[in-house]
Scaffold this motif. Sequence first.
Motif, mmCIF file in Angstrom:
data_model
loop_
_atom_site.group_PDB
_atom_site.id
_atom_site.type_symbol
_atom_site.label_atom_id
_atom_site.label_comp_id
_atom_site.label_asym_id
_atom_site.label_seq_id
_atom_site.Cartn_x
_atom_site.Cartn_y
_atom_site.Cartn_z
ATOM 1 N N TYR A 86 0.804 -1.222 0.000
ATOM 2 C CA TYR A 86 0.000 0.000 0.000
ATOM 3 C C TYR A 86 0.836 1.270 0.000
ATOM 4 O O TYR A 86 0.331 2.332 -0.296
ATOM 5 C CB TYR A 86 -0.923 0.015 1.226
ATOM 6 N N GLN A 93 -5.111 8.687 -0.976
ATOM 7 C CA GLN A 93 -5.302 8.435 -2.401
ATOM 8 C C GLN A 93 -3.957 8.139 -3.046
ATOM 9 O O GLN A 93 -2.921 8.705 -2.653
ATOM 10 C CB GLN A 93 -5.917 9.658 -3.082
ATOM 11 N N ARG A 94 -3.979 7.276 -4.046
ATOM 12 C CA ARG A 94 -2.767 6.931 -4.780
ATOM 13 C C ARG A 94 -2.035 8.212 -5.182
ATOM 14 O O ARG A 94 -2.622 9.129 -5.734
ATOM 15 C CB ARG A 94 -3.139 6.131 -6.025
ATOM 16 N N GLY A 95 -0.739 8.276 -4.868
ATOM 17 C CA GLY A 95 0.071 9.442 -5.198
ATOM 18 C C GLY A 95 0.220 10.443 -4.075
ATOM 19 O O GLY A 95 1.036 11.359 -4.170
ATOM 20 N N VAL A 129 1.697 6.878 -1.151
ATOM 21 C CA VAL A 129 0.551 5.971 -1.186
ATOM 22 C C VAL A 129 0.449 5.328 -2.572
ATOM 23 O O VAL A 129 0.414 6.021 -3.587
ATOM 24 C CB VAL A 129 -0.754 6.735 -0.846
ATOM 25 N N LEU A 130 0.370 3.986 -2.585
ATOM 26 C CA LEU A 130 0.236 3.238 -3.835
ATOM 27 C C LEU A 130 -1.205 2.879 -4.156
ATOM 28 O O LEU A 130 -1.560 2.695 -5.317
ATOM 29 C CB LEU A 130 1.058 1.945 -3.768
ATOM 30 N N LYS A 131 -2.045 2.726 -3.112
ATOM 31 C CA LYS A 131 -3.442 2.335 -3.303
ATOM 32 C C LYS A 131 -4.325 3.174 -2.394
ATOM 33 O O LYS A 131 -3.980 3.430 -1.239
ATOM 34 C CB LYS A 131 -3.639 0.860 -2.948
ATOM 35 N N ASP A 132 -5.473 3.581 -2.920
ATOM 36 C CA ASP A 132 -6.451 4.313 -2.109
ATOM 37 C C ASP A 132 -6.823 3.464 -0.896
ATOM 38 O O ASP A 132 -6.962 2.243 -1.001
ATOM 39 C CB ASP A 132 -7.720 4.597 -2.918
ATOM 40 N N ARG A 160 1.587 15.649 -2.851
ATOM 41 C CA ARG A 160 1.033 14.729 -3.835
ATOM 42 C C ARG A 160 1.980 14.644 -5.028
ATOM 43 O O ARG A 160 2.561 15.650 -5.439
ATOM 44 C CB ARG A 160 -0.336 15.253 -4.269
ATOM 45 N N LEU A 175 2.638 10.032 -11.911
ATOM 46 C CA LEU A 175 2.128 8.920 -11.099
ATOM 47 C C LEU A 175 2.591 7.555 -11.594
ATOM 48 O O LEU A 175 2.861 6.663 -10.794
ATOM 49 C CB LEU A 175 0.599 8.943 -11.057
ATOM 50 N N ASP A 203 5.051 3.070 -10.060
ATOM 51 C CA ASP A 203 4.892 1.642 -10.339
ATOM 52 C C ASP A 203 6.230 0.960 -10.598
ATOM 53 O O ASP A 203 6.334 -0.260 -10.543
ATOM 54 C CB ASP A 203 3.985 1.422 -11.555
#
Length: 84
Positions: free
Chosen positions: A2, A27-29, A48-51, A63, A69, A73
């Motif tokens: 996450y 939130q992602r990012g 953060v990788l996943k909400d 952010r 973004l 990955d």
Amino acid sequence: GYMIRSSQTRVMYKEVDFPAHSVRPLQRGDITICNTSAGQYKGELQIVLKDRPNDGSFNVVGRIAEDSLALIDHLKPWQGFKLQ
């Protein structure tokens, strides 16, 4: 996972108090710093990788730009990264 974690910040700032603020859902990012309620993780910078919900221990401080973004990955465990 996450989060992408930079644990060195928690070592550098272990004596600093990080009061809770901006503890909205993650939130992602998002770029976060774990606040004082995070215990041993206090001061740790994370991406953060996943909400997901915020349990109140993550201060959202920035952010990743939308056009960057996809780069998160490609980060691998223990790989260094730099925010500019």
